[in-house]
Design a protein around this motif. Sequence first.
Motif, PDB file in Angstrom:
ATOM      1  N   TRP A   1       0.750  -1.190   0.010  1.00 47.25           N
ATOM      2  CA  TRP A   1       0.183  -0.482   0.226  1.00 47.25           C
ATOM      3  C   TRP A   1       0.583   0.955   0.087  1.00 47.25           C
ATOM      4  O   TRP A   1       0.267   2.297  -0.631  1.00 47.25           O
ATOM      5  CB  TRP A   1      -1.095   0.221   1.353  1.00 47.25           C
ATOM      6  CG  TRP A   1      -1.877   1.535   1.285  1.00 47.25           C
ATOM      7  CD1 TRP A   1      -2.118   2.496   1.822  1.00 47.25           C
ATOM      8  CD2 TRP A   1      -2.540   1.373   0.504  1.00 47.25           C
ATOM      9  NE1 TRP A   1      -3.230   2.795   1.282  1.00 47.25           N
ATOM     10  CE2 TRP A   1      -4.089   2.550   0.241  1.00 47.25           C
ATOM     11  CE3 TRP A   1      -3.265   0.550  -0.544  1.00 47.25           C
ATOM     12  CZ2 TRP A   1      -5.421   2.619  -0.890  1.00 47.25           C
ATOM     13  CZ3 TRP A   1      -4.831   0.499  -1.661  1.00 47.25           C
ATOM     14  CH2 TRP A   1      -6.171   1.748  -0.762  1.00 47.25           C
ATOM     15  N   HIS A   2       2.120   0.981   0.280  1.00 46.31           N
ATOM     16  CA  HIS A   2       3.460   2.327   0.555  1.00 46.31           C
ATOM     17  C   HIS A   2       4.338   1.989   0.207  1.00 46.31           C
ATOM     18  O   HIS A   2       4.324   0.619  -0.113  1.00 46.31           O
ATOM     19  CB  HIS A   2       3.102   2.627   2.423  1.00 46.31           C
ATOM     20  CG  HIS A   2       1.803   3.751   2.385  1.00 46.31           C
ATOM     21  ND1 HIS A   2       0.915   4.758   1.937  1.00 46.31           N
ATOM     22  CD2 HIS A   2       1.221   3.620   3.409  1.00 46.31           C
ATOM     23  CE1 HIS A   2      -0.172   4.797   2.764  1.00 46.31           C
ATOM     24  NE2 HIS A   2       0.027   4.160   3.542  1.00 46.31           N
ATOM     25  N   VAL A   3       5.553   2.655   0.237  1.00 42.99           N
ATOM     26  CA  VAL A   3       6.783   1.824  -0.311  1.00 42.99           C
ATOM     27  C   VAL A   3       7.433   2.122   0.359  1.00 42.99           C
ATOM     28  O   VAL A   3       8.075   3.323   1.412  1.00 42.99           O
ATOM     29  CB  VAL A   3       7.231   2.980  -1.150  1.00 42.99           C
ATOM     30  CG1 VAL A   3       8.247   2.290  -2.199  1.00 42.99           C
ATOM     31  CG2 VAL A   3       5.993   3.504  -2.508  1.00 42.99           C
ATOM     32  N   LEU A   4       8.589   1.111   0.408  1.00 43.78           N
ATOM     33  CA  LEU A   4       9.554   1.267   1.099  1.00 43.78           C
ATOM     34  C   LEU A   4      11.213   0.978   0.099  1.00 43.78           C
ATOM     35  O   LEU A   4      10.637   0.017  -0.641  1.00 43.78           O
ATOM     36  CB  LEU A   4       9.277  -0.071   2.087  1.00 43.78           C
ATOM     37  CG  LEU A   4      11.107  -0.067   2.995  1.00 43.78           C
ATOM     38  CD1 LEU A   4      11.459   0.898   4.268  1.00 43.78           C
ATOM     39  CD2 LEU A   4      10.712  -1.667   4.008  1.00 43.78           C
ATOM     40  N   ARG A   5      11.437   1.293   0.029  1.00 44.87           N
ATOM     41  CA  ARG A   5      12.887   2.316   0.033  1.00 44.87           C
ATOM     42  C   ARG A   5      14.916   1.776   0.689  1.00 44.87           C
ATOM     43  O   ARG A   5      13.924   2.125   1.613  1.00 44.87           O
ATOM     44  CB  ARG A   5      12.915   3.404  -1.060  1.00 44.87           C
ATOM     45  CG  ARG A   5      11.534   3.895  -1.563  1.00 44.87           C
ATOM     46  CD  ARG A   5      11.976   4.812  -2.521  1.00 44.87           C
ATOM     47  NE  ARG A   5      11.632   5.237  -3.116  1.00 44.87           N
ATOM     48  CZ  ARG A   5       9.674   6.240  -3.073  1.00 44.87           C
ATOM     49  NH1 ARG A   5       9.672   6.110  -1.261  1.00 44.87           N
ATOM     50  NH2 ARG A   5       8.662   6.030  -4.117  1.00 44.87           N
ATOM     51  N   ARG A   6      15.770   0.912  -0.399  1.00 42.96           N
ATOM     52  CA  ARG A   6      16.675   1.446   0.446  1.00 42.96           C
ATOM     53  C   ARG A   6      17.625   2.357   0.112  1.00 42.96           C
ATOM     54  O   ARG A   6      17.797   1.729  -1.728  1.00 42.96           O
ATOM     55  CB  ARG A   6      16.615   0.026   0.495  1.00 42.96           C
ATOM     56  CG  ARG A   6      18.730   0.487   1.164  1.00 42.96           C
ATOM     57  CD  ARG A   6      19.473  -1.233   0.786  1.00 42.96           C
ATOM     58  NE  ARG A   6      18.132  -2.852   1.591  1.00 42.96           N
ATOM     59  CZ  ARG A   6      17.806  -3.637   0.753  1.00 42.96           C
ATOM     60  NH1 ARG A   6      17.808  -3.875  -0.083  1.00 42.96           N
ATOM     61  NH2 ARG A   6      16.854  -4.124   1.916  1.00 42.96           N
ATOM     62  N   THR A   7      17.968   3.720   0.019  1.00 43.68           N
ATOM     63  CA  THR A   7      18.950   4.437  -0.567  1.00 43.68           C
ATOM     64  C   THR A   7      20.160   3.373  -0.466  1.00 43.68           C
ATOM     65  O   THR A   7      20.391   3.890   0.855  1.00 43.68           O
ATOM     66  CB  THR A   7      17.944   5.881  -0.287  1.00 43.68           C
ATOM     67  OG1 THR A   7      16.266   5.605  -0.834  1.00 43.68           O
ATOM     68  CG2 THR A   7      18.821   6.774  -1.237  1.00 43.68           C
ATOM     69  N   THR A   8      21.464   4.319  -1.215  1.00 44.95           N
ATOM     70  CA  THR A   8      22.594   4.620  -1.125  1.00 44.95           C
ATOM     71  C   THR A   8      23.150   5.428  -1.478  1.00 44.95           C
ATOM     72  O   THR A   8      22.549   5.847  -2.279  1.00 44.95           O
ATOM     73  CB  THR A   8      23.188   2.935  -2.039  1.00 44.95           C
ATOM     74  OG1 THR A   8      22.794   2.012  -1.842  1.00 44.95           O
ATOM     75  CG2 THR A   8      25.035   2.704  -1.487  1.00 44.95           C
ATOM     76  N   PHE A   9      23.906   6.144  -0.047  1.00 43.33           N
ATOM     77  CA  PHE A   9      24.497   7.596  -1.080  1.00 43.33           C
ATOM     78  C   PHE A   9      25.803   7.749   0.586  1.00 43.33           C
ATOM     79  O   PHE A   9      25.945   7.275   0.442  1.00 43.33           O
ATOM     80  CB  PHE A   9      23.289   8.026   0.220  1.00 43.33           C
ATOM     81  CG  PHE A   9      23.119   8.479   1.328  1.00 43.33           C
ATOM     82  CD1 PHE A   9      24.070   8.862   1.994  1.00 43.33           C
ATOM     83  CD2 PHE A   9      22.116   7.451   2.172  1.00 43.33           C
ATOM     84  CE1 PHE A   9      23.863   9.615   3.528  1.00 43.33           C
ATOM     85  CE2 PHE A   9      21.971   7.294   3.577  1.00 43.33           C
ATOM     86  CZ  PHE A   9      22.852   8.000   4.169  1.00 43.33           C
ATOM     87  N   ASP A  10      26.653   8.621  -0.877  1.00 44.53           N
ATOM     88  CA  ASP A  10      27.684   8.841  -0.128  1.00 44.53           C
ATOM     89  C   ASP A  10      27.709  10.411   0.611  1.00 44.53           C
ATOM     90  O   ASP A  10      26.948  11.502   0.312  1.00 44.53           O
ATOM     91  CB  ASP A  10      28.555   9.424  -1.563  1.00 44.53           C
ATOM     92  CG  ASP A  10      29.085   8.012  -1.917  1.00 44.53           C
ATOM     93  OD1 ASP A  10      28.761   7.118  -1.468  1.00 44.53           O
ATOM     94  OD2 ASP A  10      29.499   8.386  -3.295  1.00 44.53           O
ATOM     95  N   VAL A  11      28.160  10.344   1.683  1.00 46.87           N
ATOM     96  CA  VAL A  11      28.136  11.989   2.727  1.00 46.87           C
ATOM     97  C   VAL A  11      29.533  12.330   2.715  1.00 46.87           C
ATOM     98  O   VAL A  11      30.523  11.054   3.422  1.00 46.87           O
ATOM     99  CB  VAL A  11      26.965  11.116   4.598  1.00 46.87           C
ATOM    100  CG1 VAL A  11      27.716  10.206   4.344  1.00 46.87           C
ATOM    101  CG2 VAL A  11      26.874  12.618   4.488  1.00 46.87           C
ATOM    102  N   ARG A  12      29.646  13.524   3.042  1.00 51.40           N
ATOM    103  CA  ARG A  12      31.021  13.576   3.450  1.00 51.40           C
ATOM    104  C   ARG A  12      30.353  14.468   4.917  1.00 51.40           C
ATOM    105  O   ARG A  12      30.051  15.284   5.341  1.00 51.40           O
ATOM    106  CB  ARG A  12      31.073  14.941   2.697  1.00 51.40           C
ATOM    107  CG  ARG A  12      32.506  15.956   2.623  1.00 51.40           C
ATOM    108  CD  ARG A  12      33.062  16.443   2.204  1.00 51.40           C
ATOM    109  NE  ARG A  12      31.812  17.960   1.492  1.00 51.40           N
ATOM    110  CZ  ARG A  12      31.718  18.592   0.004  1.00 51.40           C
ATOM    111  NH1 ARG A  12      33.102  18.442  -0.529  1.00 51.40           N
ATOM    112  NH2 ARG A  12      30.788  19.134  -0.533  1.00 51.40           N
TER     113      ARG A  12
END
Length: 245
Positions: A65-76
């Motif tokens: 019904w809703h959305v689960l996401r896995r986000t990969t990101f670079d952070v400084r």
Amino acid sequence: MATSPSPTTSPPRDTTPPRPPRPSAPGERDRPDGRGRTGLDATGRDLVGNPDVVVRDVEVTSDGWHVLRRTTFDVRGRDGTWSTQQRETYDRGNGATILLVDPARDTVLLTRQFRFPAYVNDHPDGMLVEAAAGLLDEDDPETAIRREASEELGVEVGELTHVLDAYMSPGSVTERVHFYAAEYSPVDRTSAGGGVADEGEEIEVLELPFAEALAMVDDGGIVDGKTIMLLQWAALRRLTTGGLR
């Protein structure tokens, strides 16, 4: 004569993210989920507001019904070095909530309904007392909260006071809630309320003295975050202005 050694200079830190963002696979954004939605993996890929964060990849791990996401990101970090992190976010859209107050009778209109997430996490029966609220869906916040007040409380709301906007669980849930308050009187109660039966809603309308509702925050009778925030805001506003405005 001895001379002091020349100071050493640290090499400049690499300020370039380790890897560029990964584009969606061909056709990935256009593949509909079970509700016909497309582009679910596009959310967050174009973020540019924070130069210290670069999104590399977005995966949809659940699209019920809703959305689960896995986000990969670079952070400084503050020392200038980059690291790669992952976060899961639950996207249920944004919402709105309202506290209705009758200043003549010093009452508030609230709801009581079953909330399974609270029930499964130690609430004794899952029946929560809350301010009326709901998701925006395709509406703007004011239109949405008027709709919810009509459906849940049976009230046609007049002038709205915008209280604040808040992220309620920013560690994992993307939802931003728009908070409102408004006055009502018995003539504004044009229907019984109770929610939308076709959506499985079975909502009890509660009209309580304001002092009693506020006391329920202290004694645990009200444990819903948005409702606590609105009641305490109203109490503080009374001290400073004598009303909701």
